[in-house]
Design a protein around this motif. Structure first.
Motif, PDB file in Angstrom:
ATOM      1  N   LEU A 257      -1.434   5.408   5.366  1.00 24.83           N
ATOM      2  CA  LEU A 257      -2.597   4.551   5.012  1.00 24.83           C
ATOM      3  C   LEU A 257      -2.927   4.506   3.606  1.00 24.83           C
ATOM      4  CD1 LEU A 257      -4.983   6.286   8.001  1.00 24.83           C
ATOM      5  CD2 LEU A 257      -3.090   4.712   8.337  1.00 24.83           C
ATOM      6  N   GLU A 258      -3.551   3.194   3.460  1.00 20.72           N
ATOM      7  CA  GLU A 258      -4.436   2.853   2.027  1.00 20.72           C
ATOM      8  C   GLU A 258      -5.802   3.060   2.379  1.00 20.72           C
ATOM      9  OE1 GLU A 258      -2.575   0.804  -1.276  1.00 20.72           O
ATOM     10  OE2 GLU A 258      -4.120  -0.527  -0.665  1.00 20.72           O
ATOM     11  N   ILE A 259      -6.481   3.654   1.759  1.00 17.89           N
ATOM     12  CA  ILE A 259      -7.986   3.894   1.907  1.00 17.89           C
ATOM     13  C   ILE A 259      -8.778   3.708   0.527  1.00 17.89           C
ATOM     14  CG2 ILE A 259      -9.609   5.726   2.520  1.00 17.89           C
ATOM     15  CD1 ILE A 259      -7.360   7.211   4.187  1.00 17.89           C
ATOM     16  N   ASN A 260      -9.804   2.844   1.120  1.00 22.11           N
ATOM     17  CA  ASN A 260     -10.738   2.557  -0.133  1.00 22.11           C
ATOM     18  C   ASN A 260     -12.038   3.062   0.312  1.00 22.11           C
ATOM     19  OD1 ASN A 260      -9.266   1.155  -2.037  1.00 22.11           O
ATOM     20  ND2 ASN A 260      -8.960  -0.352  -0.503  1.00 22.11           N
ATOM     21  N   LEU A 261     -12.828   4.159  -0.442  1.00 23.62           N
ATOM     22  CA  LEU A 261     -13.987   4.514   0.115  1.00 23.62           C
ATOM     23  C   LEU A 261     -15.311   3.585  -0.363  1.00 23.62           C
ATOM     24  CD1 LEU A 261     -13.526   8.183  -1.192  1.00 23.62           C
ATOM     25  CD2 LEU A 261     -13.466   7.503   1.221  1.00 23.62           C
ATOM     26  N   HIS A 262     -16.261   3.400   0.454  1.00 23.26           N
ATOM     27  CA  HIS A 262     -17.500   2.892   0.076  1.00 23.26           C
ATOM     28  C   HIS A 262     -18.358   4.041  -0.157  1.00 23.26           C
ATOM     29  CE1 HIS A 262     -16.147  -0.153   3.392  1.00 23.26           C
ATOM     30  NE2 HIS A 262     -15.322  -0.419   2.196  1.00 23.26           N
ATOM     31  N   THR A 263     -18.302   5.271   0.220  1.00 21.97           N
ATOM     32  CA  THR A 263     -19.245   6.245  -0.058  1.00 21.97           C
ATOM     33  C   THR A 263     -18.573   7.383  -0.554  1.00 21.97           C
ATOM     34  OG1 THR A 263     -19.253   6.798   2.254  1.00 21.97           O
ATOM     35  CG2 THR A 263     -21.106   5.367   1.643  1.00 21.97           C
TER      36      THR A 263
ATOM     37  N   ASP B 184       8.171  14.698  -1.744  1.00 21.81           N
ATOM     38  CA  ASP B 184       8.539  15.417  -0.319  1.00 21.81           C
ATOM     39  C   ASP B 184       8.965  14.452   0.544  1.00 21.81           C
ATOM     40  OD1 ASP B 184       6.394  14.266   1.635  1.00 21.81           O
ATOM     41  OD2 ASP B 184       4.943  15.527   0.251  1.00 21.81           O
ATOM     42  N   PRO B 185       9.506  14.566   1.932  1.00 22.95           N
ATOM     43  CA  PRO B 185      10.293  13.730   2.675  1.00 22.95           C
ATOM     44  C   PRO B 185       9.541  12.670   3.081  1.00 22.95           C
ATOM     45  CG  PRO B 185      10.991  15.921   3.282  1.00 22.95           C
ATOM     46  CD  PRO B 185       9.900  16.098   2.313  1.00 22.95           C
ATOM     47  N   VAL B 186       8.049  12.923   3.516  1.00 24.06           N
ATOM     48  CA  VAL B 186       7.001  11.828   3.739  1.00 24.06           C
ATOM     49  C   VAL B 186       7.065  10.908   2.777  1.00 24.06           C
ATOM     50  CG1 VAL B 186       4.942  11.376   4.814  1.00 24.06           C
ATOM     51  CG2 VAL B 186       6.198  13.307   5.678  1.00 24.06           C
ATOM     52  N   TRP B 187       6.345  11.329   1.660  1.00 27.97           N
ATOM     53  CA  TRP B 187       5.995  10.282   0.703  1.00 27.97           C
ATOM     54  C   TRP B 187       7.388   9.561   0.042  1.00 27.97           C
ATOM     55  CZ3 TRP B 187       1.256   9.487   1.261  1.00 27.97           C
ATOM     56  CH2 TRP B 187       0.342  10.448   1.348  1.00 27.97           C
ATOM     57  N   SER B 188       8.616  10.272   0.080  1.00 28.48           N
ATOM     58  CA  SER B 188       9.818   9.621  -0.602  1.00 28.48           C
ATOM     59  C   SER B 188      10.095   8.584   0.439  1.00 28.48           C
ATOM     60  CB  SER B 188      10.808  10.754  -0.605  1.00 28.48           C
ATOM     61  OG  SER B 188      10.399  11.898  -1.577  1.00 28.48           O
ATOM     62  N   SER B 189       9.845   8.646   1.662  1.00 27.21           N
ATOM     63  CA  SER B 189      10.091   7.644   2.594  1.00 27.21           C
ATOM     64  C   SER B 189       9.260   6.121   2.372  1.00 27.21           C
ATOM     65  CB  SER B 189       9.915   8.059   4.232  1.00 27.21           C
ATOM     66  OG  SER B 189      10.508   9.084   4.512  1.00 27.21           O
ATOM     67  N   ILE B 190       8.269   6.305   1.519  1.00 27.96           N
ATOM     68  CA  ILE B 190       7.555   4.791   1.495  1.00 27.96           C
ATOM     69  C   ILE B 190       8.332   4.012   0.634  1.00 27.96           C
ATOM     70  CG2 ILE B 190       5.629   3.943   0.594  1.00 27.96           C
ATOM     71  CD1 ILE B 190       4.041   6.742   1.070  1.00 27.96           C
TER      72      ILE B 190
ATOM     73  N   GLN C  30      -1.165   6.456  15.733  1.00 27.42           N
ATOM     74  CA  GLN C  30      -1.542   5.277  14.987  1.00 27.42           C
ATOM     75  C   GLN C  30      -2.945   4.874  14.991  1.00 27.42           C
ATOM     76  OE1 GLN C  30       0.749   2.208  16.690  1.00 27.42           O
ATOM     77  NE2 GLN C  30       0.067   0.623  15.227  1.00 27.42           N
ATOM     78  N   LEU C  31      -3.345   4.324  14.259  1.00 24.63           N
ATOM     79  CA  LEU C  31      -4.926   3.719  14.159  1.00 24.63           C
ATOM     80  C   LEU C  31      -4.988   2.952  15.381  1.00 24.63           C
ATOM     81  CD1 LEU C  31      -4.671   5.425  11.459  1.00 24.63           C
ATOM     82  CD2 LEU C  31      -7.017   4.494  11.000  1.00 24.63           C
ATOM     83  N   PRO C  32      -6.195   2.695  15.738  1.00 20.10           N
ATOM     84  CA  PRO C  32      -6.415   1.527  16.636  1.00 20.10           C
ATOM     85  C   PRO C  32      -6.019   0.117  16.295  1.00 20.10           C
ATOM     86  CG  PRO C  32      -8.706   2.384  15.741  1.00 20.10           C
ATOM     87  CD  PRO C  32      -7.467   3.268  15.391  1.00 20.10           C
ATOM     88  N   LYS C  33      -6.224  -0.287  14.802  1.00 18.55           N
ATOM     89  CA  LYS C  33      -5.858  -1.537  14.272  1.00 18.55           C
ATOM     90  C   LYS C  33      -4.912  -1.449  12.888  1.00 18.55           C
ATOM     91  CE  LYS C  33     -10.159  -2.780  14.091  1.00 18.55           C
ATOM     92  NZ  LYS C  33     -11.364  -3.755  13.625  1.00 18.55           N
ATOM     93  N   GLU C  34      -4.302  -2.230  12.637  1.00 21.11           N
ATOM     94  CA  GLU C  34      -3.652  -2.411  11.455  1.00 21.11           C
ATOM     95  C   GLU C  34      -4.593  -2.040  10.226  1.00 21.11           C
ATOM     96  OE1 GLU C  34       0.062  -2.800  10.785  1.00 21.11           O
ATOM     97  OE2 GLU C  34      -0.094  -2.105  12.925  1.00 21.11           O
ATOM     98  N   GLN C  35      -5.738  -2.721  10.238  1.00 19.84           N
ATOM     99  CA  GLN C  35      -6.544  -2.394   9.179  1.00 19.84           C
ATOM    100  C   GLN C  35      -8.000  -2.630   9.770  1.00 19.84           C
ATOM    101  OE1 GLN C  35      -5.618  -5.408   6.444  1.00 19.84           O
ATOM    102  NE2 GLN C  35      -7.009  -6.919   7.196  1.00 19.84           N
TER     103      GLN C  35
ATOM    104  N   THR D 197      -6.075   0.521   5.599  1.00 18.36           N
ATOM    105  CA  THR D 197      -4.890  -0.376   6.084  1.00 18.36           C
ATOM    106  C   THR D 197      -3.499   0.433   6.322  1.00 18.36           C
ATOM    107  OG1 THR D 197      -5.913  -2.118   4.690  1.00 18.36           O
ATOM    108  CG2 THR D 197      -3.380  -2.416   5.221  1.00 18.36           C
ATOM    109  N   ILE D 198      -2.790   0.238   7.421  1.00 19.14           N
ATOM    110  CA  ILE D 198      -1.528   0.965   7.356  1.00 19.14           C
ATOM    111  C   ILE D 198      -0.529   0.152   6.825  1.00 19.14           C
ATOM    112  CG2 ILE D 198       0.375   1.389   9.066  1.00 19.14           C
ATOM    113  CD1 ILE D 198      -1.992   1.230  11.304  1.00 19.14           C
ATOM    114  N   ILE D 199      -0.048   0.776   5.773  1.00 15.82           N
ATOM    115  CA  ILE D 199       0.940   0.195   4.838  1.00 15.82           C
ATOM    116  C   ILE D 199       2.143   0.412   5.069  1.00 15.82           C
ATOM    117  CG2 ILE D 199      -0.858   0.254   2.547  1.00 15.82           C
ATOM    118  CD1 ILE D 199       0.488   2.513   1.590  1.00 15.82           C
ATOM    119  N   ARG D 200       2.507   1.586   5.801  1.00 13.11           N
ATOM    120  CA  ARG D 200       4.089   1.747   6.261  1.00 13.11           C
ATOM    121  C   ARG D 200       3.816   2.444   7.608  1.00 13.11           C
ATOM    122  NH1 ARG D 200       8.760   1.812   3.150  1.00 13.11           N
ATOM    123  NH2 ARG D 200       7.647   0.539   2.044  1.00 13.11           N
ATOM    124  N   ALA D 201       4.859   2.358   8.316  1.00 17.12           N
ATOM    125  CA  ALA D 201       5.023   3.074   9.661  1.00 17.12           C
ATOM    126  C   ALA D 201       6.429   3.675   9.470  1.00 17.12           C
ATOM    127  CB  ALA D 201       4.973   2.083  10.831  1.00 17.12           C
TER     128      ALA D 201
END
Length: 229
Positions: free
Chosen positions: A156-162, A223-229, A106-111, A145-149
Motif C-alpha cells: 500500500l501507498e499511504i498519505n496521511l491527513h492527520t 528483504d524479500p517483500v520489499w525487493s519484490s516491488i 486485501q483491502l476492500p477497494k483498490e484505493q 492505494t494498493i500499488i502492488r499485489a
C-alpha cells in the motif's frame, strides 16, 4: 538479525549546513527513552562530529519521530534556526509524507480513505481505532492505494491527513489488515529483525532556511517483500 544504525553505516539521504535526513533502520530509536538504548540522534551527532572534525558538543535537534519498528525518513536539524522552522512546518502539517506498508489481507477497494477515531492507551503504548467518535478520541484520516499485489502480500501507498499516535498501524488493523510483523496490532508472527513492514518512503517540504523544495525518497530495506516491488 537486527542491524541498527551506527556512525559508519548511517544512511544519509540529504545533508547541508542546516539539516540532515537519514534512513532509519528497524530497531533504531530516534530519541533516548527508558530503555537506555543508544538513540539515532546520538549516532547522527557522532557522524557529524567525526566528518567535520567538530570540537565540543554537536547541536542536533529532533524534529519528529518514527516508531522503533518502522523504517524510513527521519529529519534532524543542525541549527537552532532550522529546528524552530522545521518544528513549525511539521506542527502545521506543511509537509507531504508518503508511507509504504505491506499487509497480508486485501483491502476492500483498490484505493480509498480510512477515517477512524483513535484513543491512545499509554499503559501498553497502543491506539485503538473506533468507527465513531468516543470519549478522549482524536479523528484520524488517511488515503491508501494498493500499488502492488504480491503472492502473499499487498503493498500500500499511504498519505496521511492527520498525524496520530500509531495511526497507520491501528487504522489498518481495525479493518482486518495488520501490517506484516506487527504483533502489537494483530499480525500473527514477527519479522526476523523485530521490525514491521511500514516504511516512511517519501517526504516533501520547503527547506527551513533557503526555502528550496526538498523531495526525499528513502530506499526500502533489503528483504524479500520489499525487493519484490
Amino acid at each position: 538479525m537486527k542491524i541498527v544504525s551506527n556512525k559508519d553505516n548511517l544512511q544519509v539521504l540529504h545533508e547541508d549546513n542546516h539539516i540532515i535526513v537519514v534512513n532509519k533502520r528497524a530497531g533504531d530509536i530516534v530519541q533516548g527513552d527508558k530503555t537506555g538504548d543508544k538513540p539515532l540522534s546520538d549516532v547522527v551527532k557522532e557522524y557529524i562530529k567525526e566528518k567535520y572534525n567538530k570540537p565540543g558538543a554537536v547541536f542536533l535537534g529532533v524534529v519528529h519521530r518514527l516508531d522503533r519498528p518502522t523504517t524510513g525518513i527521519v529529519v534532524f536539524a543542525r541549527t537552532s534556526k532550522a529546528l524552530s522552522r522545521l518544528n513549525d512546518l511539521f506542527k502545521n502539517r506543511e509537509t507531504k509524507k508518503t508511507y509504504w506498508a505491506a499487509v497480508k489481507n486485501q483491502l476492500p477497494k483498490e484505493q480509498g480513505t480510512l477515517v477512524h477515531y483513535l484513543v491512545r492507551n499509554p499503559k501498553n503504548n497502543t491506539s485503538k481505532a473506533h468507527t465513531k467518535e468516543v470519549n478522549n478520541s482524536k479523528k484520524a484520516s488517511l488515503d491508501y492505494t494498493i500499488i502492488r499485489a504480491l503472492n502473499n502480500y499487498y503493498i500500500l501507498e499511504i498519505n496521511l491527513h492527520t498525524g496520530r499516535h500509531h495511526q497507520i498501524r491501528s487504522q489498518l488493523s481495525a479493518i482486518g489488515c495488520p501490517i506484516k510483523g506487527d504483533l502489537k496490532y494483530g499480525f500473527n508472527r514477527s519479522n526476523p529483525d523485530g521490525g514491521i513492514h511500514l516504511h516512511a518512503r517519501q517526504l516533501s517540504f520547503n527547506h527551513p532556511v533557503n526555502k528550496e523544495i526538498l523531495n526525499i525518497t528513502a530506499p526500502t530495506p533489503n528483504d524479500p517483500v520489499w525487493s519484490s516491488i
